[in-house]
Design a protein around this motif. Structure first.
Motif, mmCIF file in Angstrom:
data_model
loop_
_atom_site.group_PDB
_atom_site.id
_atom_site.type_symbol
_atom_site.label_atom_id
_atom_site.label_comp_id
_atom_site.label_asym_id
_atom_site.label_seq_id
_atom_site.Cartn_x
_atom_site.Cartn_y
_atom_site.Cartn_z
ATOM 1 N N SER A 35 70.351 59.117 67.209
ATOM 2 C CA SER A 35 70.734 58.943 68.608
ATOM 3 C C SER A 35 70.382 60.174 69.441
ATOM 4 N N MET A 99 79.224 49.920 67.951
ATOM 5 C CA MET A 99 77.962 49.589 68.611
ATOM 6 C C MET A 99 77.889 48.096 68.930
ATOM 7 N N SER A 102 79.079 46.787 72.302
ATOM 8 C CA SER A 102 78.303 47.176 73.478
ATOM 9 C C SER A 102 77.740 45.954 74.198
#
Length: 172
Positions: A35, A99, A102
């Motif tokens: 990331s 995640m 999201s």
């Protein structure tokens, strides 16, 4: 200059990063390193990416290769033994659970994720990390300071061969 060799773990930046993994025994740092690299790339797509960060990413990619069952023989033995015992990592799954919440994740993928067994989630994670690893290697090979430094050396072809071998072990 400290440690500097063509293999991933023959340089100081990669060794420093892997010592973090040895201390924490938490695979989520692989996701965070990927990331960090992606953010650097997206923030400055025309810039040459830092050699230390690129070296750390290659070390993280080596971890993914081991998780895929394709170690390269360069990883510190204690880490390789620990990783070979890994069939699941709760911290890493927690990162992926977050995640999946999201808005960037489509509804179908979210439903699939919820329906996955523990083993299926792990396979999904390792596959997703391997896909990302291949993309990150391609960026390193195209616009990193690390690549530039190696191009200036007489060992560039050896380094390039090692990085391409790592890429192949991640499915690329």
């Amino acid at each position: 200059m400290g440690a500097w060799g063509v293999k991933t773990f023959e340089n100081d930046s990669a060794l420093d990063w892997i010592s973090e993994l040895e201390d924490d025994k938490d695979l989520s740092i692989v996701v965070y390193k990927f990331s960090e690299f992606n953010h650097e790339y997206q923030d400055s797509p025309a810039e040459t990416l830092d050699s230390d960060l690129s070296s750390e990413v290659l070390a993280a990619v080596e971890i993914v290769a081991v998780l895929r069952g394709a170690p390269g023989g360069d990883i510190p033995p204690a880490i390789e033994r620990w990783l070979k015992k890994k069939s699941y990592d709760r911290n890493l799954v927690s990162v992926f659970n977050e995640m999946m919440k999201s808005d960037a994740v489509d509804d179908e993928t979210k439903l699939q994720w919820k329906a996955f067994s523990k083993e299926e989630k792990w396979k999904y994670i390792v596959s997703a990390l391997a896909d990302d690893a291949v993309k990150l290697i391609e960026i390193i090979l195209s616009q990193s300071e690390l690549k530039d430094l190696w191009e200036e050396s007489d060992k560039y072809e050896d380094w390039l061969s090692e990085v391409n071998y790592l890429k192949s072990r991640c499915g690329g």
